[in-house]
Design an enzyme around this catalytic site. Sequence first.
Site, PDB file in Angstrom:
ATOM      1  N   SER A  72       0.864  -1.188   0.000  1.00 22.24           N
ATOM      2  CA  SER A  72       0.000   0.000   0.000  1.00 22.24           C
ATOM      3  C   SER A  72       0.900   1.238   0.000  1.00 22.24           C
ATOM      4  O   SER A  72       2.103   1.137   0.269  1.00 22.24           O
ATOM      5  CB  SER A  72      -0.852  -0.030   1.273  1.00 22.24           C
ATOM      6  N   TYR A  94      -3.760  -1.130   9.768  1.00 23.25           N
ATOM      7  CA  TYR A  94      -3.520  -1.207   8.320  1.00 23.25           C
ATOM      8  C   TYR A  94      -2.088  -0.776   7.999  1.00 23.25           C
ATOM      9  O   TYR A  94      -1.366  -1.453   7.253  1.00 23.25           O
ATOM     10  CB  TYR A  94      -4.534  -0.323   7.599  1.00 23.25           C
TER      11      TYR A  94
HETATM   12  P1  NAD Z   1     -12.081  -4.874  -1.452  1.00 25.14           P
HETATM   13  O1  NAD Z   1     -12.613  -4.674  -0.086  1.00 25.14           O
HETATM   14  O2  NAD Z   1     -12.897  -4.452  -2.617  1.00 25.14           O
HETATM   15  O3  NAD Z   1     -11.670  -6.395  -1.676  1.00 25.14           O
HETATM   16  C1  NAD Z   1     -11.019  -7.150  -0.685  1.00 25.14           C
HETATM   17  C2  NAD Z   1     -11.350  -8.616  -0.906  1.00 25.14           C
HETATM   18  O4  NAD Z   1     -10.781  -9.351   0.204  1.00 25.14           O
HETATM   19  C3  NAD Z   1     -12.856  -8.853  -0.890  1.00 25.14           C
HETATM   20  O5  NAD Z   1     -13.226  -9.711  -1.935  1.00 25.14           O
HETATM   21  C4  NAD Z   1     -13.091  -9.453   0.475  1.00 25.14           C
HETATM   22  O6  NAD Z   1     -14.225 -10.302   0.568  1.00 25.14           O
HETATM   23  C5  NAD Z   1     -11.789 -10.210   0.705  1.00 25.14           C
HETATM   24  N1  NAD Z   1     -11.612 -10.488   2.114  1.00 25.14           N
HETATM   25  C6  NAD Z   1     -11.767  -9.609   3.145  1.00 25.14           C
HETATM   26  N2  NAD Z   1     -11.650 -10.244   4.315  1.00 25.14           N
HETATM   27  C7  NAD Z   1     -11.428 -11.545   4.038  1.00 25.14           C
HETATM   28  C8  NAD Z   1     -11.244 -12.697   4.837  1.00 25.14           C
HETATM   29  N3  NAD Z   1     -11.295 -12.656   6.181  1.00 25.14           N
HETATM   30  N4  NAD Z   1     -11.017 -13.881   4.217  1.00 25.14           N
HETATM   31  C9  NAD Z   1     -11.004 -13.968   2.868  1.00 25.14           C
HETATM   32  N5  NAD Z   1     -11.172 -12.891   2.065  1.00 25.14           N
HETATM   33  C10 NAD Z   1     -11.390 -11.708   2.647  1.00 25.14           C
HETATM   34  O7  NAD Z   1     -10.670  -4.168  -1.431  1.00 25.14           O
HETATM   35  P2  NAD Z   1      -9.618  -3.815  -2.596  1.00 25.14           P
HETATM   36  O8  NAD Z   1      -9.556  -2.346  -2.679  1.00 25.14           O
HETATM   37  O9  NAD Z   1      -9.890  -4.624  -3.823  1.00 25.14           O
HETATM   38  O10 NAD Z   1      -8.279  -4.285  -1.884  1.00 25.14           O
HETATM   39  C11 NAD Z   1      -7.528  -5.414  -2.281  1.00 25.14           C
HETATM   40  C12 NAD Z   1      -6.131  -5.318  -1.674  1.00 25.14           C
HETATM   41  O11 NAD Z   1      -5.489  -4.139  -2.154  1.00 25.14           O
HETATM   42  C13 NAD Z   1      -6.137  -5.208  -0.146  1.00 25.14           C
HETATM   43  O12 NAD Z   1      -5.018  -5.922   0.381  1.00 25.14           O
HETATM   44  C14 NAD Z   1      -5.959  -3.722   0.084  1.00 25.14           C
HETATM   45  O13 NAD Z   1      -5.371  -3.434   1.319  1.00 25.14           O
HETATM   46  C15 NAD Z   1      -5.034  -3.382  -1.058  1.00 25.14           C
HETATM   47  N6  NAD Z   1      -5.028  -1.955  -1.386  1.00 25.14           N
HETATM   48  C16 NAD Z   1      -6.133  -1.330  -1.871  1.00 25.14           C
HETATM   49  C17 NAD Z   1      -6.066   0.034  -2.166  1.00 25.14           C
HETATM   50  C18 NAD Z   1      -7.220   0.788  -2.723  1.00 25.14           C
HETATM   51  O14 NAD Z   1      -7.077   1.998  -2.930  1.00 25.14           O
HETATM   52  N7  NAD Z   1      -8.360   0.189  -2.982  1.00 25.14           N
HETATM   53  C19 NAD Z   1      -4.879   0.727  -1.947  1.00 25.14           C
HETATM   54  C20 NAD Z   1      -3.778   0.058  -1.429  1.00 25.14           C
HETATM   55  C21 NAD Z   1      -3.858  -1.292  -1.165  1.00 25.14           C
END
Ligand code: NAD
Length: 254
Positions: free
Chosen positions: A146, A159
Amino acid sequence: MILDKFKLDGKVAVVTGAGRGIGQAYAIGLAEAGADVALVDVIDQSETAGKIKALGRKVLTLSADLSKGEEEAPRIIAEVVKELGGVDILVNNAGIIKREPFTEHSAANWNLVLSINLSAPFFLSQQAAKQMIAQGRGGKIINIASMLSFQGGILVPGYAASKGGIKSLTMLMANELAKYNICCNAIAPGYIATENTRPIREDAARNKAILDRIPAGRWGTPEDLAALCVFLASPASDYMNGYTYACDGGWLAR
Ligand code: NAD
């Protein structure tokens, strides 16, 4: 030819958190590059699975709660090996965020975020690496970092700690696994429009402050990240190991 080095034909990938958002885009990107894909999530994954099947690739959906990563990791990797014949690529994408000020941040939120974002990638990578070593044909492990692997953020201590930890864990894994031709890298997404960021996109002041600071002038999309995932999963990146790559519209350069 150079583009052949990006092909993933005959490879088996595992993507966690593949039911929606960025994980869905990674899974589809890997399938478009030729991989069969195992999807792991707590939510319904039929949309992702349908798109992968339509590409003519094999897909396996596994329901697992990754807050229980230590218990679930051996089962997940064993199922993938049984159903798809091995593991060549692991993408530790599932992650959550809990916003609560540092002084009031609950133990429950701290522990939950650390278990899903940092402990689950550790346990899954451990199981996948053992399988990759036994197969003897190398492998690729991609962790999801991130901007908060580089910056502190506000209101999100669990986080920030988990994503800082992911960057360090990725380096450790690269150091220990390189001798088996296993490359471990991380993707650090910038601000990407998904469910995860919906609360800050819906806060007009926060949304404007973020957009004003992104040199690209827009939120990223899951598809912006998928090509980097395919690259780090493919032979095109065989000499890249232990690094966390930002894909952020220029955020960190600012
Ligand atoms: P999102 O919430 O849309 O998707 C996350 C996915 O993880 C979902 O499908 C959810 O059901 C699954 N998940 C959550 N808890 C779980 C559990 N206990 N067991 C199994 N699966 C689980 O989020 P996203 O934005 O697609 O994020 C994906 C990754 O990218 C994450 O690691 C997030 O930290 C990282 N990230 C996202 C951003 C952003 O701007 N969206 C920025 C930096 C990092």
